[in-house]
Design a protein around this motif. Structure first.
Motif, PDB file in Angstrom:
ATOM      1  N   LEU A 149      15.732  50.312  19.759  1.00  0.00           N
ATOM      2  CA  LEU A 149      15.239  50.741  21.079  1.00  0.00           C
ATOM      3  C   LEU A 149      15.323  49.595  22.089  1.00  0.00           C
ATOM      4  O   LEU A 149      14.366  49.269  22.784  1.00  0.00           O
ATOM      5  CB  LEU A 149      13.803  51.257  20.962  1.00  0.00           C
ATOM      6  CG  LEU A 149      13.530  52.280  19.861  1.00  0.00           C
ATOM      7  CD1 LEU A 149      12.050  52.616  19.783  1.00  0.00           C
ATOM      8  CD2 LEU A 149      14.368  53.523  20.062  1.00  0.00           C
ATOM      9  N   LYS A 150      16.476  49.004  22.218  1.00  0.00           N
ATOM     10  CA  LYS A 150      16.655  47.763  22.979  1.00  0.00           C
ATOM     11  C   LYS A 150      16.308  47.844  24.460  1.00  0.00           C
ATOM     12  O   LYS A 150      15.956  46.850  25.061  1.00  0.00           O
ATOM     13  CB  LYS A 150      18.086  47.267  22.821  1.00  0.00           C
ATOM     14  CG  LYS A 150      18.399  46.871  21.395  1.00  0.00           C
ATOM     15  CD  LYS A 150      19.631  46.033  21.307  1.00  0.00           C
ATOM     16  CE  LYS A 150      19.959  45.627  19.905  1.00  0.00           C
ATOM     17  NZ  LYS A 150      18.962  44.893  19.197  1.00  0.00           N
ATOM     18  N   GLN A 151      16.393  49.023  25.081  1.00  0.00           N
ATOM     19  CA  GLN A 151      16.090  49.159  26.504  1.00  0.00           C
ATOM     20  C   GLN A 151      14.591  49.337  26.776  1.00  0.00           C
ATOM     21  O   GLN A 151      14.174  49.369  27.925  1.00  0.00           O
ATOM     22  CB  GLN A 151      16.841  50.366  27.086  1.00  0.00           C
ATOM     23  CG  GLN A 151      18.337  50.267  26.997  1.00  0.00           C
ATOM     24  CD  GLN A 151      18.903  49.209  27.914  1.00  0.00           C
ATOM     25  OE1 GLN A 151      18.383  48.940  28.977  1.00  0.00           O
ATOM     26  NE2 GLN A 151      19.982  48.595  27.491  1.00  0.00           N
ATOM     27  N   HIS A 202      10.480  46.537  19.787  1.00  0.00           N
ATOM     28  CA  HIS A 202      10.668  47.601  20.772  1.00  0.00           C
ATOM     29  C   HIS A 202       9.991  48.879  20.282  1.00  0.00           C
ATOM     30  O   HIS A 202       9.992  49.165  19.080  1.00  0.00           O
ATOM     31  CB  HIS A 202      12.158  47.880  20.983  1.00  0.00           C
ATOM     32  CG  HIS A 202      12.906  46.717  21.553  1.00  0.00           C
ATOM     33  ND1 HIS A 202      12.845  46.373  22.881  1.00  0.00           N
ATOM     34  CD2 HIS A 202      13.715  45.810  20.969  1.00  0.00           C
ATOM     35  CE1 HIS A 202      13.601  45.306  23.088  1.00  0.00           C
ATOM     36  NE2 HIS A 202      14.137  44.939  21.936  1.00  0.00           N
ATOM     37  N   TYR A 203       9.439  49.652  21.229  1.00  0.00           N
ATOM     38  CA  TYR A 203       8.777  50.889  20.846  1.00  0.00           C
ATOM     39  C   TYR A 203       8.951  51.963  21.911  1.00  0.00           C
ATOM     40  O   TYR A 203       9.316  51.682  23.042  1.00  0.00           O
ATOM     41  CB  TYR A 203       7.284  50.656  20.590  1.00  0.00           C
ATOM     42  CG  TYR A 203       6.458  50.516  21.852  1.00  0.00           C
ATOM     43  CD1 TYR A 203       5.674  51.588  22.297  1.00  0.00           C
ATOM     44  CD2 TYR A 203       6.455  49.350  22.598  1.00  0.00           C
ATOM     45  CE1 TYR A 203       4.921  51.473  23.459  1.00  0.00           C
ATOM     46  CE2 TYR A 203       5.700  49.237  23.748  1.00  0.00           C
ATOM     47  CZ  TYR A 203       4.938  50.297  24.173  1.00  0.00           C
ATOM     48  OH  TYR A 203       4.201  50.187  25.319  1.00  0.00           O
ATOM     49  N   GLY A 204       8.696  53.188  21.508  1.00  0.00           N
ATOM     50  CA  GLY A 204       8.749  54.316  22.420  1.00  0.00           C
ATOM     51  C   GLY A 204       8.013  55.491  21.808  1.00  0.00           C
ATOM     52  O   GLY A 204       7.494  55.410  20.699  1.00  0.00           O
ATOM     53  N   TYR A 205       7.966  56.582  22.544  1.00  0.00           N
ATOM     54  CA  TYR A 205       7.277  57.794  22.090  1.00  0.00           C
ATOM     55  C   TYR A 205       8.301  58.782  21.535  1.00  0.00           C
ATOM     56  O   TYR A 205       9.272  59.107  22.194  1.00  0.00           O
ATOM     57  CB  TYR A 205       6.506  58.431  23.240  1.00  0.00           C
ATOM     58  CG  TYR A 205       5.276  57.646  23.618  1.00  0.00           C
ATOM     59  CD1 TYR A 205       4.047  57.917  23.015  1.00  0.00           C
ATOM     60  CD2 TYR A 205       5.339  56.635  24.558  1.00  0.00           C
ATOM     61  CE1 TYR A 205       2.914  57.202  23.352  1.00  0.00           C
ATOM     62  CE2 TYR A 205       4.205  55.908  24.906  1.00  0.00           C
ATOM     63  CZ  TYR A 205       2.994  56.200  24.293  1.00  0.00           C
ATOM     64  OH  TYR A 205       1.877  55.480  24.625  1.00  0.00           O
ATOM     65  N   THR A 234       5.087  63.298  19.448  1.00  0.00           N
ATOM     66  CA  THR A 234       4.601  63.381  18.073  1.00  0.00           C
ATOM     67  C   THR A 234       4.103  62.042  17.553  1.00  0.00           C
ATOM     68  O   THR A 234       3.584  61.974  16.456  1.00  0.00           O
ATOM     69  CB  THR A 234       5.712  63.924  17.143  1.00  0.00           C
ATOM     70  OG1 THR A 234       6.868  63.106  17.276  1.00  0.00           O
ATOM     71  CG2 THR A 234       6.053  65.346  17.480  1.00  0.00           C
ATOM     72  N   GLY A 235       4.276  60.978  18.331  1.00  0.00           N
ATOM     73  CA  GLY A 235       3.790  59.674  17.902  1.00  0.00           C
ATOM     74  C   GLY A 235       4.625  58.544  18.469  1.00  0.00           C
ATOM     75  O   GLY A 235       5.524  58.753  19.278  1.00  0.00           O
ATOM     76  N   LEU A 236       4.292  57.352  18.031  1.00  0.00           N
ATOM     77  CA  LEU A 236       5.031  56.163  18.443  1.00  0.00           C
ATOM     78  C   LEU A 236       6.128  55.868  17.434  1.00  0.00           C
ATOM     79  O   LEU A 236       5.977  56.135  16.240  1.00  0.00           O
ATOM     80  CB  LEU A 236       4.105  54.951  18.529  1.00  0.00           C
ATOM     81  CG  LEU A 236       3.170  54.882  19.724  1.00  0.00           C
ATOM     82  CD1 LEU A 236       2.216  53.705  19.578  1.00  0.00           C
ATOM     83  CD2 LEU A 236       3.950  54.764  21.007  1.00  0.00           C
ATOM     84  N   ILE A 275      14.052  62.354  19.134  1.00  0.00           N
ATOM     85  CA  ILE A 275      14.419  61.479  20.246  1.00  0.00           C
ATOM     86  C   ILE A 275      13.220  60.595  20.564  1.00  0.00           C
ATOM     87  O   ILE A 275      12.084  60.919  20.229  1.00  0.00           O
ATOM     88  CB  ILE A 275      14.870  62.255  21.503  1.00  0.00           C
ATOM     89  CG1 ILE A 275      13.737  63.092  22.079  1.00  0.00           C
ATOM     90  CG2 ILE A 275      16.094  63.089  21.209  1.00  0.00           C
ATOM     91  CD1 ILE A 275      14.043  63.653  23.470  1.00  0.00           C
ATOM     92  N   VAL A 276      13.499  59.466  21.202  1.00  0.00           N
ATOM     93  CA  VAL A 276      12.444  58.533  21.585  1.00  0.00           C
ATOM     94  C   VAL A 276      12.568  58.264  23.081  1.00  0.00           C
ATOM     95  O   VAL A 276      13.650  57.959  23.580  1.00  0.00           O
ATOM     96  CB  VAL A 276      12.537  57.212  20.786  1.00  0.00           C
ATOM     97  CG1 VAL A 276      11.395  56.276  21.157  1.00  0.00           C
ATOM     98  CG2 VAL A 276      12.530  57.487  19.286  1.00  0.00           C
ATOM     99  N   LEU A 277      11.433  58.385  23.780  1.00  0.00           N
ATOM    100  CA  LEU A 277      11.380  58.178  25.223  1.00  0.00           C
ATOM    101  C   LEU A 277      10.728  56.849  25.547  1.00  0.00           C
ATOM    102  O   LEU A 277       9.895  56.335  24.789  1.00  0.00           O
ATOM    103  CB  LEU A 277      10.568  59.288  25.888  1.00  0.00           C
ATOM    104  CG  LEU A 277      11.055  60.711  25.709  1.00  0.00           C
ATOM    105  CD1 LEU A 277      10.077  61.680  26.365  1.00  0.00           C
ATOM    106  CD2 LEU A 277      12.442  60.883  26.284  1.00  0.00           C
TER     107      LEU A 277
END
Length: 106
Positions: free
Chosen positions: A70-72, A85-88, A62-64, A44-46
């Protein structure tokens, strides 16, 4: 995948968008959006805003992850010419482990 869907449902998440690159899920109570990526391990990505304000969460990631799915989430410069777009990301070994984390997150 059915087990994962049930875990998200138990923790008040509903599917809001589906692409080949991932599923967008939103918590009905908090409005928090997370993404489930189609990897071998449950990933999952937060949202960076959620993680960067919480030291406990920072230790769990665990990383980026960078993806157009990840549009939001906010964008940042990565390897390409334009920001993306990025997340953790966090990886889980079982639906039960994911469920425990979602309970913590809520």
């Amino acid at each position: 995948m059915d087990k994962l869907a049930e875990v998200f449902k138990q923790h008040n998440y509903v599917l809001t968008n589906e692409t080949t690159k991932g599923l967008e899920l939103e918590n009905k109570r908090t409005g928090e959006v997370i993404y489930l990526l189609p990897n071998v391990e449950t990933t999952i990505v937060l949202n960076p805003k959620t993680v960067e304000g919480n030291e406990e969460l920072k230790e769990k990631v665990t990383g980026l992850s960078h993806s157009t799915a990840l549009k939001q989430f906010p964008k940042r410069k990565h390897t390409g010419k334009d920001p993306i777009h990025y997340g953790y990301s966090l990886k889980f070994q079982s639906p039960e482990e994911l469920g425990s984390f979602l309970a913590y997150l809520n």
